[in-house]
Design a protein around this motif. Structure first.
Motif, short mmCIF file in Angstrom:
data_model
loop_
_atom_site.label_atom_id
_atom_site.label_comp_id
_atom_site.label_asym_id
_atom_site.label_seq_id
_atom_site.Cartn_x
_atom_site.Cartn_y
_atom_site.Cartn_z
N PHE A 120 5.04 1.64 4.92
CA PHE A 120 4.00 1.04 4.09
C PHE A 120 3.64 2.02 2.98
O PHE A 120 3.45 3.21 3.25
CB PHE A 120 2.75 0.73 4.93
N VAL A 142 1.59 -7.17 9.52
CA VAL A 142 3.04 -7.13 9.67
C VAL A 142 3.42 -7.12 11.16
O VAL A 142 4.42 -7.73 11.57
CB VAL A 142 3.62 -5.90 8.95
N GLY A 162 9.02 -6.39 6.58
CA GLY A 162 8.66 -4.99 6.65
C GLY A 162 8.62 -4.46 8.07
O GLY A 162 8.37 -3.28 8.30
N THR A 173 6.66 -2.24 2.79
CA THR A 173 5.56 -3.14 2.45
C THR A 173 4.58 -2.41 1.55
O THR A 173 4.24 -1.25 1.83
CB THR A 173 4.83 -3.62 3.72
#
Length: 618
Positions: A544, A615, A452, A574
């Motif tokens: 995200f 991440v 991600g 993500t």
């Protein structure tokens, strides 16, 4: 709903001209709708059964109107009176009986229900439900046992305008002939069919497109074209043609369409852009072809369908099955009784029993059967007792509806004030530009797949796009990210509403390299809108997406499943699992069961921050 029309409504001159097979088609439609409501994750396309109902309704209204007009017995008052007698007795029974029962089983669901019930009886429930997206604080309490009655609103509105459409066609027929009149109705259908994708492109609001009378009328009008054509042919024949078995091609077409419908009930999800960009119009054509082959007196398909007693019973009770199913499923779902297969089976049995009971009770009252002699006195006493008990429950439901007050009004007002305050705070800018401008991200790393981390995700200079859940947590988000964040959140936001803002921010290089999206609470995440958003964000940002929590929202599971599939196919995306977090901590929510309270807001901000930080270190 025009789903259990009496045989007397579809005769031409005698009982011999009864149109067979319609109950079988109604059964096919109601089975799809019922299983869509009961297990939407399996029968994701069952909503298409509504289209078949619309086509059948349009067909029958046109056919019977043309027949009665030909005999000289058609009058507008008579037409409306028949429709009211057909639709309202059972509707009144179901609505008030349901309210009376639900008052005890799921009491919160009947708080402030007066306007919704009024919209149902006035035939405008579809527009009422569309309006709930504008007034969010009615919508957060809108999980309702009567959500499905948007359909009836469209049918009632169509019934109101049909005599005018028929009169217009009749005037054209006098001057230009039947074909011109038929083309007039077909043109109206085409206008509605073309307007659906246009409206979808303009509004990006599936609720508006799906519930709108203007965007859904094409199926009713196309059915009317078939009904007028069918009657014209029947009236012009000197004698009724003898039925014969269809050829291989026609037989393959008939059963092929039925197979297509069954497969579509499983696979054609309502979030697909194809559905609104012409898919519904194509399915309407398929349903029209199926109906035409069924009622064609030269073929035997209708008689074959009539041979099935099960299909015939389901079709003849389809109106009651439709009315009762959502109240029953709503209660079962809220009580947790659908967590096991046995609960689903019991719900189906109860829906069938209630539909048979309500049809019997309406007939018992309308025909004053208590005044007629009974073979067994005990049966008469039992029947009258059941009618009185039903009247008592309906009376309680009527009283509950008229006196209903929303006990959550103070909590909702406090939440509304909080959101309005947060909205003003996040809207503050310097010189008309965002507080934290930045440039577009560089090209993504070559090996970021699965992480991600497309643009070296960072907890600094983050853009967060969300709905009222994000808006509620805005102060905690700003504090957690040390004000290095731009938040764009609005109440009642659907996927697609944010796109113009995102495009503008990207054009002026004000879009963060790390973007958080928190959308999906207010309705399904539709494929076209989601892909449009991701396309604007591009592959070089770390994105995200906060998934959805809302056990009472029909689309929660579908949205979260879709997000998981999307993340698997999108390397720079993500998922932040807010749903699992709240499932373990329901105490972090306000009374509406959706918005985070102060503890929940802090947890929401922490989870987003931690997800980005995790991440970032990969």
């Amino acid at each position: 709903m025009q789903k259990s029309q009496k045989k007397s409504d579809i005769k031409i001159k005698s009982a011999k001209t009864y149109l067979p097979g319609l109950d079988g088609l109604r059964a096919l439609a109601i089975i799809g709708v019922t299983f869509f409501h009961l297990i939407p994750n399996v029968f994701a396309g069952g909503y298409l059964g509504v289209l078949l109902f619309f086509v059948i309704t349009g067909f029958l209204l046109a056919y019977t109107t043309a027949e009665r007009d030909h005999r000289g017995t058609f009058t507008v008052p008579n037409f409306y009176a028949k429709r009211v007698k057909r639709l309202y007795p059972e509707l009144i029974l179901v609505v008030f009986f349901s309210v009376g029962v639900i008052r005890f089983l799921v009491p919160w669901a009947v708080q402030g229900i007066r306007l919704e019930v009024a919209s149902v009886f006035l035939g405008v429930n579809n527009w009422w439900q569309i309006a709930q997206n504008a007034d969010y604080f009615k919508r957060i309490a809108s999980a309702s046992p009567f959500t499905h009655l948007w359909f009836l609103g469209i049918e009632i509105q169509y019934i109101l305008i049909w005599p005018l459409i028929f009169w217009g066609g009749k005037q054209i027929k006098k001057r230009r002939g039947f074909f011109a009149a038929w083309c007039f109705v077909l043109l109206l259908s085409l206008v509605s069919a073309v307007w659906m994708p246009i409206c979808y492109q303009i509004t990006h609001n599936v609720t508006r497109v799906y519930y709108g009378t203007d965007t859904r009328a094409f199926a009713l009008l196309f059915g009317a074209c078939l009904g007028l054509l069918k009657y014209e042919r029947d009236a012009s024949r000197k004698r009724r043609p003898r039925p014969r078995r269809a050829g291989i091609k026609i037989t393959a077409a008939f059963w092929g369409i039925i197979a297509l419908v069954v497969v579509s009930y499983v696979f054609i999800k309502g979030r697909y852009a194809f559905v609104y960009d012409g898919g519904m119009a194509l399915y309407t054509l398929a349903f029209g072809a199926l109906l035409a082959m069924t009622v064609d007196s030269r073929l035997t398909f209708g008689r074959r369908l009539d041979r099935s007693r099960v299909l015939k019973w389901i079709g003849s009770h389809s109106y009651g099955l439709f009315l009762w199913q959502y109240p029953v499923i709503f209660v079962f779902n809220n009580k947790g009784w659908l967590d096991h297969a046995a609960g689903g089976v019991l719900a189906l049995v109860l829906i069938g029993a209630l539909s048979a009971w309500s049809a019997w009770l309406v007939d018992f009252v309308e025909k004053r059967r208590w005044q007629k002699p009974f073979k067994k006195r005990g049966f008469k006493i039992a029947a009258v007792a059941v009618a009185c008990a039903a009247a008592a429950v309906c009376g309680l439901g009527l009283y509950t509806t008229l006196t209903s007050k929303n006990s959550r009004a103070e909590v909702q007002q406090a939440l509304k004030s909080r959101l309005e305050k947060n909205q003003k705070a996040i809207s503050k800018t310097k010189d008309g530009t965002p507080i934290y401008p930045w440039t577009d991200p560089p090209k993504a790393k070559a090996n970021y797949k699965g992480t991600g981390n497309a643009a070296r995700a960072s907890v600094k200079n983050v853009t967060i796009i969300g709905d009222s859940v994000t808006l509620d947590a805005a102060p905690d988000l700003k504090a957690k990210f040390n004000n290095s964040v731009t938040i764009n959140a609005k109440q009642s936001r659907h996927i697609g509403d944010e796109l113009d803002w995102v495009k503008k921010q990207r054009k002026h290089h004000h879009l963060g390299r790390t973007v958080v999206i928190s959308l999906g609470t207010n309705g399904e995440l539709y494929e076209k809108a989601v892909k449009a958003l991701l396309k604007v964000l591009g592959p070089n940002r770390s994105v995200f997406w906060v998934n959805v929590y809302g056990p009472e929202l029909d689309w929660t599971r579908a949205n979260n499943d879709y997000l998981n599939q999307l993340a698997a196919a999108t390397p720079n995306l993500t998922i932040i699992d807010w749903n699992s977090t709240l499932s373990a901590h329901p105490e972090w929510l306000w009374e509406d069961g959706i918005h985070p309270n102060p503890d929940g807001s802090k947890a929401y901000a922490d989870q987003i921050y931690n997800a980005i930080e995790q991440v970032q270190t990969k």
